[in-house]
Enzyme design. Structure first.
Site, PDB file in Angstrom:
ATOM      1  N   ASP A   1       0.868  -1.167   0.000  1.00  0.00           N
ATOM      2  CA  ASP A   1       0.000   0.000   0.000  1.00  0.00           C
ATOM      3  C   ASP A   1       0.911   1.226   0.000  1.00  0.00           C
ATOM      4  O   ASP A   1       2.132   1.130   0.154  1.00  0.00           O
ATOM      5  CB  ASP A   1      -0.973   0.001   1.178  1.00  0.00           C
ATOM      6  CG  ASP A   1      -2.208   0.868   0.869  1.00  0.00           C
ATOM      7  OD1 ASP A   1      -2.150   1.649  -0.103  1.00  0.00           O
ATOM      8  OD2 ASP A   1      -3.207   0.780   1.583  1.00  0.00           O
TER       9      ASP A   1
HETATM   10  C1  BGC Z   1      -4.908   3.333  -0.111  1.00  0.00           C
HETATM   11  C2  BGC Z   1      -5.104   2.313  -1.197  1.00  0.00           C
HETATM   12  C3  BGC Z   1      -4.998   2.970  -2.538  1.00  0.00           C
HETATM   13  C4  BGC Z   1      -3.641   3.636  -2.647  1.00  0.00           C
HETATM   14  C5  BGC Z   1      -3.394   4.294  -3.973  1.00  0.00           C
HETATM   15  C6  BGC Z   1      -3.641   4.133  -0.323  1.00  0.00           C
HETATM   16  O1  BGC Z   1      -3.544   5.188   0.560  1.00  0.00           O
HETATM   17  O2  BGC Z   1      -4.888   2.695   1.141  1.00  0.00           O
HETATM   18  O3  BGC Z   1      -6.334   1.672  -1.041  1.00  0.00           O
HETATM   19  O4  BGC Z   1      -5.172   2.034  -3.556  1.00  0.00           O
HETATM   20  O5  BGC Z   1      -3.556   4.625  -1.644  1.00  0.00           O
HETATM   21  O6  BGC Z   1      -4.181   5.386  -4.160  1.00  0.00           O
END
Ligand code: BGC
Length: 745
Positions: free
Chosen positions: A284
């Protein structure tokens, strides 16, 4: 010929062999032939994903030389880079690199691209797998025509705490329903197969147990038993693997003290081991580096080591793979085989997507224009939105409203809202007005005839204490035959980093309701939100309530369809709605305990609150229709089954109402005695049926051993002989028919 030039010729000929013989080789052979040509730096490059220079969903690392790195073949993927022009320009740079390995473009396509659909939690309330698949399909069709080939969806985290803002992205509290929806969404995004032009690679996230963040506080720790993990939180992920999800994203939380990003048990043992997942795992946003804050690794070097060792293949934005992996390989801390495995997984997906055959295949301007202007898409969004609206209360059949109503006062801070209706996680599509929405006001205008007068007053803001607008609202209410009040959250009050300790209706909106009710006019309340809210005053006093969530592009039209009965509401809640935050976490499939509470007013040393009911305001599976349905004639073809056998369950459902409608018939089971305590009821099947006025349909369910199984004390998946209750309900509380059966040896 100098050495450099000879080297160049060799590589060039390999690449052309790679492309020419592409058709004849299997994908794995093709992957290996590319891998053999790659330097360590290029391999590590593939394992990185950077944010493009705009829209960020986390703390951004500013990189002055992003393009230079792409040109050197040192980047595998970009996120937040959308539109044919933008993706093409980056892909062009990638094509200047030595091996011309194409970039992947990832984006959070969570509930639509240009056409927005209801937020996933709302859509889940449709319990309609075709509708859910269709919304993902259309999202994929639009996004893939706009340069994107990978979505960070579906979020399949089970969520039982509405303080957690991210409940809006998932499918609610139940593992059975959550698994079916995970499957439908993966199928919808990926279509028939990866590599089809309108297919978007899916990413099941957040692996794992992110939805159980303590206190509902985003990014917080998770502490949970292995049994809860396996029985409740993992099944939707397993369903996503089975449906062929191309990628997984790990998560921000630690699970029992080990950050998910550096968690070998999750990523190596379960996902890539037991489940034999062949895709790749992306971290993530920044989660590799965040292991330092967790206090699980000392620095970036250790963070990269931990993540790669644990099975994380791509680093989103933290730069720790980029900065430390080469050294880790040189120091023999990370074997080359691990790097190769990660790169193979990533390249395989690039091949499957057809990017090696044509890196620009998703960058076709004409297709983009066509897909984004397909007139079918808003129609589909409207239909999915209608199916997502939950009718919570309807005293004296106030709804549906008559189309002959003379005067309607439409009041509230959300009546004329535009972008609000998209909810969190919409995409800024280049060249598209972000207010591309049918507002509730417009929807109502579209619906009513010339004989109806519509009056409007805002009344108040969503937040704040200002009541200056009340007088005008009350004045128009007095002139009306019926009042519709549209209140709720701001769209960005639910979503990532949007945890709230108080999930009441913000500001003075319920005070406004009080004043409107004092006029004596019938008031229909629309509640717009990304999560279950607490609205006890409204529940007790408003005669009719529709929970409209955030419905996307066609909000206004779909709400009007339901208000006037052109669509008979059929949605049912997929999360329990608490009466107070003090009840959270709250879910229907709890254990009985040794001292079960029998009612709310009996606090005699039993498992209850002294000051509050233990029952939710609205339970899982709840939702009304303008019709009523009679359940009858439950029959089991046998009362005993053996392991491996099955029981056929049938019942009749009749539409007794005045409207054609749909009913979601739910089958729950209870294992009365287990070597491990079993929940008081568990959803094991359901059927959504359409019934015309007066019509009766017979439904069949099949109970097999799988539906009776759970993890015993040794964590073996077993069905234990004994007695089972079968309950057929219109919700998890409204059980209409019951019987019992035995599993015998
Ligand atoms: C979120 C993800 C997301 C990623 C990219 C993160 O902060 O937890 O779910 O896909 O950002 O935007």
């Amino acid at each position: 010929m100098n050495k450099l030039f000879k080297g160049f010729l060799f590589i060039a000929s390999c690449i052309s062999v790679m492309h020419v013989t592409a058709q004849k080789k299997t994908i794995d052979q093709k992957v290996d032939s590319v891998l053999r040509l790659m330097t360590l730096e290029e391999k590590i490059g593939q394992m990185n994903q950077y944010n493009d220079d705009w829209t960020a969903t986390g703390p951004v690392t500013l990189d002055s030389d992003k393009a230079g790195q792409v040109r050197k073949g040192q980047l595998g993927s970009l996120l937040n880079c959308v539109g044919v022009d933008r993706t093409r320009s980056w892909q062009n740079i990638a094509m200047e690199s030595r091996l011309k390995i194409p970039l992947l473009f990832g984006q959070d396509i969570i509930h639509g691209y240009k056409t927005t659909f209801p937020i996933p939690l709302a859509e889940a309330c449709s319990w309609d797998m075709d509708a859910i698949e269709l919304s993902a399909r259309i999202s994929a069709t639009e996004a893939s025509a706009s340069g994107i080939n990978w979505t960070f969806a579906p979020m399949v985290d089970i969520a039982r705490d509405p303080r957690w803002g991210r409940v809006m992205e998932g499918a609610g509290e139940d593992p059975y329903l959550g698994s079916m929806i995970a499957r439908a969404r993966v199928k919808g995004f990926q279509g028939n197969k990866l590599g089809d032009l309108n297919s978007l690679m899916a990413c099941a996230k957040h692996f794992a147990a992110y939805g159980a963040a303590i206190g509902g506080r985003d990014y917080n720790s998770v502490d949970m038993s292995d049994r809860l993990l396996w029985e409740v939180y993992l099944p939707p992920f397993k369903a996503a693997v089975d449906a062929g999800a191309g990628t997984f994203m790990n998560s921000f939380n630690d699970l029992n003290g080990v950050p998910a990003t550096g968690n070998s048990y999750l990523q190596r043992d379960i996902l890539k081991g037991k489940w034999n997942f062949k895709g790749f795992v992306v971290s993530d946003w920044g989660s590799v580096g965040e292991m330092i804050n967790h206090g699980n690794v000392k620095d970036g070097y250790e963070a990269a080591l931990s993540a790669v060792t644990a099975g994380c293949d791509m680093d989103m934005e933290s730069r720790n793979f980029k900065n430390h992996l080469a050294q880790l390989v040189k120091d023999k801390k990370v074997p080359m085989t691990l790097v190769d495995d990660a790169v193979r997984r990533i390249l395989r997906k690039k091949f499957e997507l057809g990017l090696f055959d044509d890196p620009f295949r998703f960058c076709n301007k004409e297709r983009e224009t066509q897909a984004l202007n397909n007139p079918e898409h808003p129609l589909a969004s409207r239909s999915v939105a209608e199916k997502s609206i939950v009718l919570l209360k309807n005293e004296n059949h106030l709804l549906p409203l008559s189309k002959n109503t003379k005067t309607i006062a439409f009041i509230g801070p959300l009546v004329k809202a535009l972008k609000q209706n998209k909810g969190f996680w919409d995409v800024e599509v280049p060249g598209v007005d972000s207010n591309f929405i049918v507002s509730q006001w417009e929807g109502l205008q579209n619906k009513v005839g010339a004989g109806t007068t519509l009056l409007y007053a805002k009344g108040c803001e969503i937040e704040g204490t200002n009541k200056d607008g009340f007088a005008e609202a009350v004045a128009i209410a007095k002139q009306a035959d019926v009042v519709i009040l549209s209140i709720g959250e701001r769209r960005d009050m639910s979503g990532e980093a949007k945890s709230r300790s108080n999930i009441g209706i913000p500001g003075v909106q319920e005070d406004l309701l009080k004043e409107l009710l004092a006029t004596g006019k019938p008031v229909v309340v629309l509640i717009n939100a990304g999560r279950p809210l607490v609205f006890e005053y409204t529940v007790e006093h408003a005669p009719a309530i529709l929970y409209t969530w955030w419905l996307g592009s066609e909000s206004g039209n779909s709400i009007a369809d339901v208000l006037f009965g052109d669509y008979n509401p059929s949605a049912k809640l997929v999360m329990s709605f608490p009466r107070s935050t003090g009840q959270i976490p709250i879910y229907y499939s709890h254990f009985n305990t040794g001292r079960p509470a029998r009612s709310d007013d009996n606090h005699n040393y039993n498992s209850s609150y002294n000051d509050l009911s233990i029952y939710p305001r609205y339970e899982f599976g709840y939702g009304l229709s303008y019709s009523t349905f009679l359940y009858s004639n439950l029959q089991l073809d046998r009362k005993q089954m053996k392991p491996g056998g099955s029981i056929d369950v049938s019942l009749s459902v009749t539409n007794l109402g005045k409207y054609d409608g749909e009913e979601i018939v739910q089958l729950y089971l209870r294992d009365r005695v287990g070597s491990v305590v079993r929940p008081v009821l568990e959803l094991k099947d359901f059927s959504k049926i359409k019934l015309k006025v007066g019509e009766t349909k017979v439904i069949h369910f099949k109970i097999d051993t799988e539906k009776l199984s759970f993890y015993n004390q040794k964590m073996q998946w077993v069905a234990e002989p004994g007695d089972f209750d079968i309950m057929i309900g219109a919700s998890s509380k409204d059980i209409r028919l019951k019987d019992e059966f035995k599993l015998v040896k």
